[in-house]
Design a protein around this motif. Sequence first.
Motif, mmCIF file in Angstrom:
data_model
loop_
_atom_site.group_PDB
_atom_site.id
_atom_site.type_symbol
_atom_site.label_atom_id
_atom_site.label_comp_id
_atom_site.label_asym_id
_atom_site.label_seq_id
_atom_site.Cartn_x
_atom_site.Cartn_y
_atom_site.Cartn_z
ATOM 1 N N MET A 10 -17.808 15.629 -7.260
ATOM 2 C CA MET A 10 -17.648 15.622 -5.712
ATOM 3 C C MET A 10 -17.206 14.252 -5.119
ATOM 4 N N PHE A 11 -17.744 13.215 -5.707
ATOM 5 C CA PHE A 11 -17.408 11.902 -5.036
ATOM 6 C C PHE A 11 -16.016 11.565 -5.533
ATOM 7 N N THR A 12 -15.524 11.988 -6.570
ATOM 8 C CA THR A 12 -13.980 11.917 -6.929
ATOM 9 C C THR A 12 -13.328 12.637 -6.043
ATOM 10 N N GLN A 13 -13.534 14.056 -5.983
ATOM 11 C CA GLN A 13 -12.486 14.964 -5.211
ATOM 12 C C GLN A 13 -12.572 14.527 -4.005
ATOM 13 N N THR A 14 -13.804 13.866 -3.183
ATOM 14 C CA THR A 14 -13.848 13.548 -1.884
ATOM 15 C C THR A 14 -12.964 12.481 -1.527
ATOM 16 N N VAL A 15 -12.761 11.224 -2.370
ATOM 17 C CA VAL A 15 -12.355 10.353 -2.135
ATOM 18 C C VAL A 15 -10.739 10.452 -2.290
ATOM 19 N N ARG A 16 -10.432 11.207 -3.310
ATOM 20 C CA ARG A 16 -9.196 11.738 -3.300
ATOM 21 C C ARG A 16 -8.494 12.351 -2.258
ATOM 22 N N VAL A 62 -12.482 -0.634 -9.110
ATOM 23 C CA VAL A 62 -11.674 0.079 -7.904
ATOM 24 C C VAL A 62 -12.364 -0.076 -6.458
ATOM 25 N N GLU A 63 -11.854 -0.331 -5.525
ATOM 26 C CA GLU A 63 -12.269 -0.642 -4.121
ATOM 27 C C GLU A 63 -11.800 0.391 -3.166
ATOM 28 N N TYR A 64 -12.678 0.889 -2.194
ATOM 29 C CA TYR A 64 -12.045 2.128 -1.266
ATOM 30 C C TYR A 64 -12.288 1.110 -0.080
ATOM 31 N N SER A 65 -11.256 1.478 0.977
ATOM 32 C CA SER A 65 -11.362 0.973 2.418
ATOM 33 C C SER A 65 -10.624 1.853 3.237
ATOM 34 N N LEU A 66 -10.915 1.652 4.706
ATOM 35 C CA LEU A 66 -10.347 2.561 5.553
ATOM 36 C C LEU A 66 -8.909 2.102 5.924
ATOM 37 N N THR A 67 -8.101 3.137 5.998
ATOM 38 C CA THR A 67 -7.032 2.914 6.696
ATOM 39 C C THR A 67 -7.136 2.750 8.165
ATOM 40 N N ASP A 99 -4.972 12.302 2.462
ATOM 41 C CA ASP A 99 -5.039 12.511 4.102
ATOM 42 C C ASP A 99 -4.614 11.251 4.920
ATOM 43 N N GLY A 100 -4.668 10.092 4.265
ATOM 44 C CA GLY A 100 -4.404 8.903 4.960
ATOM 45 C C GLY A 100 -5.376 8.290 5.418
ATOM 46 N N LEU A 101 -6.840 8.400 5.148
ATOM 47 C CA LEU A 101 -8.035 8.054 5.848
ATOM 48 C C LEU A 101 -8.484 6.895 5.056
ATOM 49 N N ILE A 102 -8.332 6.693 3.727
ATOM 50 C CA ILE A 102 -8.641 5.727 3.133
ATOM 51 C C ILE A 102 -7.686 5.350 1.962
ATOM 52 N N THR A 103 -7.941 3.966 1.510
ATOM 53 C CA THR A 103 -7.057 3.185 0.327
ATOM 54 C C THR A 103 -7.857 3.244 -0.681
ATOM 55 N N ARG A 104 -6.994 2.998 -1.686
ATOM 56 C CA ARG A 104 -7.871 2.896 -2.880
ATOM 57 C C ARG A 104 -6.948 1.879 -3.656
#
Length: 101
Positions: free
Chosen positions: A49-55, A75-80, A60-65
Motif C-alpha cells: 500500500m505504501f508503494t501504491q500510495t506514493v506512486r 529514495v527520498e520523497y518530498s512535496l511538490t 498526480d504531481g503531489l510528491i516527487t521521488r
Amino acid sequence: MNKDNSCPLNYTMNLIGTKWKPLVLFHLLEGGLRSGMLQKKIPGISNKMFTQTVRDLEKDGLITRKVFPVVPPKVEYSLTNRGKSLENILRSLDKWGLEDY
C-alpha cells in the motif's frame, strides 16, 4: 478540471481521498523524508500500500521521488508545490481531529 469528475470536490477527493494519501502528504509537510522513515510514520500501512500510495501521489504531481545512486538504494520523497498547496487543508484536518482525540 478533469472532465471525468463532476465537481471540484470530487476531483480533489479522487486525488487525496484514500485512507493513506493524506497521511503521506501530512508527514511530508515538514520536508523530504527517506522512504523507510516516511513509512514508519504511518502505522499500519503495508509495503504494497505504501508503494501504491506514493506512486499515485507522484503520478498526480503531489510528491516527487528522488533516487540517490548509492548502495543500498536511497529514495527520498518530498512535496511538490502542488502538494504544498494542500497544507492548510491537511493541518485543518489534523487540528479538527485533535479536538476529539
